[in-house]
Design an enzyme around this catalytic site. Structure first.
Site, PDB file in Angstrom:
ATOM      1  N   ALA A  44      29.590 -88.654  81.317  1.00 59.15           N
ATOM      2  CA  ALA A  44      28.910 -89.949  81.154  1.00 59.15           C
ATOM      3  C   ALA A  44      28.705 -90.308  79.670  1.00 59.15           C
ATOM      4  CB  ALA A  44      27.561 -89.909  81.874  1.00 59.15           C
ATOM      5  N   PRO A  45      28.898 -91.588  79.326  1.00 57.45           N
ATOM      6  CA  PRO A  45      29.257 -92.726  80.200  1.00 57.45           C
ATOM      7  C   PRO A  45      30.752 -92.898  80.434  1.00 57.45           C
ATOM      8  CG  PRO A  45      28.863 -93.521  77.985  1.00 57.45           C
ATOM      9  CD  PRO A  45      28.578 -92.032  77.947  1.00 57.45           C
ATOM     10  N   GLY A  46      31.581 -92.002  79.856  1.00 59.88           N
ATOM     11  CA  GLY A  46      33.004 -92.056  80.157  1.00 59.88           C
ATOM     12  C   GLY A  46      33.932 -92.217  78.977  1.00 59.88           C
TER      13      GLY A  46
ATOM     14  N   ASP B 240      28.933 -85.218  85.753  1.00 54.33           N
ATOM     15  CA  ASP B 240      27.745 -85.540  84.962  1.00 54.33           C
ATOM     16  C   ASP B 240      26.678 -86.110  85.881  1.00 54.33           C
ATOM     17  OD1 ASP B 240      25.877 -86.614  82.951  1.00 54.33           O
ATOM     18  OD2 ASP B 240      27.539 -86.342  81.548  1.00 54.33           O
TER      19      ASP B 240
ATOM     20  N   ASP C 102      26.122 -80.054  87.592  1.00 52.65           N
ATOM     21  CA  ASP C 102      25.964 -79.355  86.318  1.00 52.65           C
ATOM     22  C   ASP C 102      27.342 -78.905  85.839  1.00 52.65           C
ATOM     23  OD1 ASP C 102      25.534 -77.536  84.261  1.00 52.65           O
ATOM     24  OD2 ASP C 102      23.725 -76.700  85.168  1.00 52.65           O
TER      25      ASP C 102
ATOM     26  N   LYS D  15      29.963 -77.657  69.195  1.00 52.93           N
ATOM     27  CA  LYS D  15      28.916 -78.216  68.335  1.00 52.93           C
ATOM     28  C   LYS D  15      28.412 -77.101  67.417  1.00 52.93           C
ATOM     29  CE  LYS D  15      29.195 -81.839  71.071  1.00 52.93           C
ATOM     30  NZ  LYS D  15      29.782 -83.123  70.676  1.00 52.93           N
TER      31      LYS D  15
ATOM     32  N   ASP E 285      32.803 -82.327  76.180  1.00 48.37           N
ATOM     33  CA  ASP E 285      32.105 -82.708  74.947  1.00 48.37           C
ATOM     34  C   ASP E 285      30.598 -82.545  75.149  1.00 48.37           C
ATOM     35  OD1 ASP E 285      31.901 -83.623  72.304  1.00 48.37           O
ATOM     36  OD2 ASP E 285      31.704 -85.714  72.922  1.00 48.37           O
TER      37      ASP E 285
END
Length: 350
Positions: free
Chosen positions: A217-219, A236, A256, A301, A272
């Site tokens: 989300a959101p895509g 998501d 999840d 990250k 991501d």
């Protein structure tokens, strides 16, 4: 040329230096990095007279993580007002002949202030290079780089086609699509361009394939698959963009991302999610080792310090898990232009 100048993202100078130090020493070159915080570049100084030029010709640019561009240089050239072109041209006569010349700066706000000066210098520099015979069509693959520090100083260097970026300042600039759900879509678009070879593009990204997008989300990342006609299972708990859902190519499962398991082997896995990098690395290795996907692109990250060391730890962890599972694979890692405090990894099972 004895030194190496590497362009990088502002704030990642120490990580770039740590990586280059390890790579250089593995090839028998030793020296020290000159690092200025937030400069957007580093200079690595070597003891041997021709170390810089020799080293860059031995490197595979796609194996460097934090480097946007890499060139061999000597010392800084002092420029006098009214004589900048002459000072640079005098130094250029000591370089190998080149087929082209680029004039660049670091990717910082301070350096952007030099854009006016660079525009004024471009034409006389190119004309001077041609007139002096420094530019030759026969010097295929050799490029001269004028790297402006300010109006009074610059580095003059050389790069070779086998180890460099083909984009000015090492930046692949992309246009944000009007229909894109979020700016993160540019990360995956750049990743495809960076990691998927042109000769295998049709085989690796074919209409009718299926991809799983963890933390979709959101895509933003889902959008890149949909525009290629690839089906996406979007994982998501958050909402997906309505326009994406209306394509009929997206199946949204509220689950999840760390617990979801696909009902069958998919062509692509992308991720991501904002999570500790080692946790994401272990999850990606699990998918590949279990045979749930044959291709994966994901972001790690990174912490604020020792980012190169963190990336190395994640890669070593995945290598151990995949070797144990008997998985043969190839991978690339790059700090892409559209990345921020993260690096993007692509792994493909052979």
């Amino acid at each position: 040329m004895k030194n190496v100048l590497v362009y990088c993202r502002q704030g990642f100078e120490k990580d770039c230096a740590a990586e280059l130090s390890e790579v250089a020493s593995s090839k028998g070159f030793y020296g020290y990095a000159k690092v200025v915080p937030d400069a957007g570049y580093i200079v690595y100084n070597f003891d041997q007279a021709d170390a810089g030029e020799t080293l860059i010709q031995q490197l595979n640019f796609n194996r460097l993580i934090f480097a946007r561009q890499i060139i061999a240089v000597n010392d800084v050239i002092e420029l006098e007002q009214g004589g900048r072109v002459e000072s640079l041209l005098e130094a250029a006569r000591e370089l190998p002949l080149a087929e082209e010349i680029w004039i660049e700066t670091a990717d910082t706000n301070d350096a952007k202030a030099l854009s006016g000066l660079i525009k004024k210098l471009e034409k006389p520099l190119r004309e001077g290079w041609k007139r002096s015979g420094v530019l030759r069509n026969k010097a295929v693959g050799v490029r001269h780089h004028v790297f402006m520090l300010d109006g009074e100083a610059a580095y003059l260097g050389v790069s070779y086609a086998a180890c460099r970026s083909e984009f000015p300042m090492g930046i692949r600039r992309l246009r944000f699509p009007a229909a894109g759900p979020s700016r993160s879509t540019l990360k995956l678009e750049e990743a495809f361009l960076q990691f998927v070879p042109e000769q295998t593009l049709e085989a690796d990204l074919t209409e009718g394939m299926t991809a799983v997008d963890l933390g979709a989300a959101p895509g933003g990342w889902t959008y890149q698959f949909v525009k290629k006609g690839i089906n996406v299972i979007a994982i998501d708990n958050g909402p997906m963009q309505k326009e994406l859902m209306s394509t009929g190519l997206v199946e949204h499962e509220k689950a999840d991302g760390f617990k979801y398991e696909p009902p069958y082997t998919v062509d692509w896995l992308v991720c991501d999610m904002v999570e500790r990098p080692i946790k994401v690395a272990e999850l990606m290795a699990k998918w590949l080792a279990s045979g749930w996907t044959r291709r994966a692109i994901f972001n790690l990250k990174l912490p604020m310090k020792k980012r190169y060391q963190e990336v190395t730890l994640c890669l070593q962890t995945m290598e151990g898990l995949l070797r144990k599972a008997g998985v043969s694979y190839q991978y690339q890692v790059k700090h892409l232009y559209h990345d921020r405090e993260e690096v993007t990894v692509c792994i493909m099972v052979k």
